[in-house]
Design a protein around this motif. Sequence first.
Motif, PDB file in Angstrom:
ATOM      1  N   LYS A 234     -40.159  17.632 -25.456  1.00  0.00           N
ATOM      2  CA  LYS A 234     -41.032  18.741 -25.060  1.00  0.00           C
ATOM      3  C   LYS A 234     -41.427  19.543 -26.288  1.00  0.00           C
ATOM      4  O   LYS A 234     -40.654  19.642 -27.240  1.00  0.00           O
TER       5      LYS A 234
ATOM      6  N   ARG B 209     -30.826  13.284 -15.571  1.00  0.00           N
ATOM      7  CA  ARG B 209     -30.867  14.740 -15.686  1.00  0.00           C
ATOM      8  C   ARG B 209     -31.341  15.130 -17.099  1.00  0.00           C
ATOM      9  O   ARG B 209     -32.187  15.985 -17.261  1.00  0.00           O
ATOM     10  N   GLU B 210     -30.786  14.467 -18.110  1.00  0.00           N
ATOM     11  CA  GLU B 210     -31.181  14.760 -19.500  1.00  0.00           C
ATOM     12  C   GLU B 210     -32.664  14.459 -19.694  1.00  0.00           C
ATOM     13  O   GLU B 210     -33.402  15.253 -20.260  1.00  0.00           O
TER      14      GLU B 210
ATOM     15  N   THR C  98     -41.118  13.170 -15.988  1.00  0.00           N
ATOM     16  CA  THR C  98     -41.293  13.619 -14.605  1.00  0.00           C
ATOM     17  C   THR C  98     -41.690  12.464 -13.701  1.00  0.00           C
ATOM     18  O   THR C  98     -42.702  11.843 -13.908  1.00  0.00           O
TER      19      THR C  98
ATOM     20  N   GLU D 285     -36.973  17.791 -10.244  1.00  0.00           N
ATOM     21  CA  GLU D 285     -35.683  17.996 -10.920  1.00  0.00           C
ATOM     22  C   GLU D 285     -34.534  18.315  -9.954  1.00  0.00           C
ATOM     23  O   GLU D 285     -33.423  17.820 -10.103  1.00  0.00           O
ATOM     24  N   ASP D 286     -34.822  19.137  -8.934  1.00  0.00           N
ATOM     25  CA  ASP D 286     -33.766  19.569  -8.021  1.00  0.00           C
ATOM     26  C   ASP D 286     -33.399  18.518  -6.980  1.00  0.00           C
ATOM     27  O   ASP D 286     -32.490  18.724  -6.184  1.00  0.00           O
TER      28      ASP D 286
ATOM     29  N   SER E  40     -35.101  14.082 -17.394  1.00  0.00           N
ATOM     30  CA  SER E  40     -36.046  14.905 -16.633  1.00  0.00           C
ATOM     31  C   SER E  40     -36.108  16.300 -17.201  1.00  0.00           C
ATOM     32  O   SER E  40     -37.170  16.909 -17.257  1.00  0.00           O
ATOM     33  N   TYR E  41     -34.956  16.794 -17.640  1.00  0.00           N
ATOM     34  CA  TYR E  41     -34.972  18.138 -18.206  1.00  0.00           C
ATOM     35  C   TYR E  41     -35.865  18.183 -19.430  1.00  0.00           C
ATOM     36  O   TYR E  41     -36.542  19.162 -19.701  1.00  0.00           O
ATOM     37  N   MET E  42     -35.863  17.084 -20.170  1.00  0.00           N
ATOM     38  CA  MET E  42     -36.676  17.040 -21.382  1.00  0.00           C
ATOM     39  C   MET E  42     -38.103  16.573 -21.104  1.00  0.00           C
ATOM     40  O   MET E  42     -38.815  16.197 -22.024  1.00  0.00           O
TER      41      MET E  42
ATOM     42  N   ARG F 201     -26.592  11.284 -14.799  1.00  0.00           N
ATOM     43  CA  ARG F 201     -26.460  12.140 -15.989  1.00  0.00           C
ATOM     44  C   ARG F 201     -27.596  11.899 -16.963  1.00  0.00           C
ATOM     45  O   ARG F 201     -28.198  12.827 -17.492  1.00  0.00           O
TER      46      ARG F 201
ATOM     47  N   GLU G  50     -31.548  26.903 -25.031  1.00  0.00           N
ATOM     48  CA  GLU G  50     -31.552  25.454 -24.796  1.00  0.00           C
ATOM     49  C   GLU G  50     -30.413  24.772 -25.542  1.00  0.00           C
ATOM     50  O   GLU G  50     -29.708  23.958 -24.996  1.00  0.00           O
ATOM     51  N   HIS G  51     -30.282  25.096 -26.834  1.00  0.00           N
ATOM     52  CA  HIS G  51     -29.281  24.440 -27.669  1.00  0.00           C
ATOM     53  C   HIS G  51     -28.749  25.424 -28.688  1.00  0.00           C
ATOM     54  O   HIS G  51     -29.416  26.408 -29.017  1.00  0.00           O
TER      55      HIS G  51
END
Length: 438
Positions: A294, A235-236, A243, A247-248, A238-240, A232, A329-330
């Motif tokens: 980002k 995921r947060e 790298t 991601e997948d 890498s999404y932000m 979890r 995004e938010h």
Amino acid sequence: MGIKVAKFGGTSLADANQFRKVKNIISSDPERVYIVPSAPGKRDKDDEKITDMLYECHKAAKHGEDYLKIFEKVRKRFDEIVSELGVDIDLSAHYEFIQWQIGEKASPDYVASRGEFLCGMILAKYIGYEYVDAAEVIFFNEKGELNTPRTYEAVRNRLAGCKKAVIPGFYGSKPFGGIKTFSRGGSDISGSVIARAVEADLYENWTDVSGFLMADPRIVKNPKKIELITYRELRELSYMGATVLHEDSIFPVRQAGIPINVRNTNKPEEHGTMIVPDLPAEKRDYLITGIAGKKGFTVIAMEKDKMNMELGFARKVLSVLEEQGISIEHMPTGIDTLCIVVAEKQLGNKLESVIKKIKETAVPTSIEVAKGMALVATVGEGMINHQGIAAKLFASLADSEVNVRMIDQGSSEMNIIVGVEEEDYEKAVAAAYGAFVE
Ligand code: ASP
């Protein structure tokens, strides 16, 4: 004995010397039975990746230009590896066939995939493992998505009788023949899919860094390494923007609870980062796992008197965005306020029409747009059970004179996201790191 699937990235296989390191790593642990290689990457920063060269071949052929010259360079790279290692393999028939296919305008996916195809063959021969072409076991559907049931079954069946194998990463077969690749960096996904299919005990991802760092080293000097992280949290982060892994690649192993260990081929003695399904509270001696962020966001802030009483305000706003195909995004909210944070890439040139539509349908009292915003996420599951995390973070941001324009704490309570102006981005990341790490 357990089963480990080990994926080696492009820099890990960039030349003969790297191949030697990979062989040592594999032979030092008998559980490393299924190996997923990328195509040779850059040997130094001015070098070219095989995959990039193959895409160039395709492009040259498509425009009627000389692709043979580029393909010759690809061939030379592989031949150098083969001869330096003294591998007993003759790839000339494959080169001829691929060259001919490029000339016949084969698809870019087919051409690009040949890097992994050839690299896998050399590696299999070099380490004495069976070679299993990914086209036999990885399948996509008509929509171009991975066909997971078909793939898992094919991998299981094919590998059932094969104790040790090399399966090239990055590509698979289309439903009715032909090759399709994942997106760039997709060998990470292949490795994850194979690990899931064979129900591996561990998915090792060997690369050129010793795992994840707590913050971007271009901003924070010598940030600490992340030893342990949950899916979890990863995921947060890498999404932000953190790298290391595609991601997948997280999803297939995550569903089966298989841990991922990110390790460094050049420093195999280091343990790297371990990505695990869950971490018992007593095992956590830290609060914050990492900080990522980002640039490139727009915030649309709306106010309306008694918004809290109005049914459907948020729905109206969101449906405008949905109709225009824009994902958000938010969405931090107040009693009479609602903010939408959208990536500028998503908005494209639709901002004006979006604002116009929102004014017509939701009729806010005021609507303001702030462009050029950056988001900084401070992530850690340890936050849930501790007080004072936000206070620490905001005190540090204030000390660094960062003007916080937006705050969003995810409902999972494992991250605090702050919106700042892009010019304050680096300062904000450093301040967030400084708040929690001495
Ligand atoms: N070789 C491919 C690329 O450069 C896939 C990979 O390395 O994972 O994107």
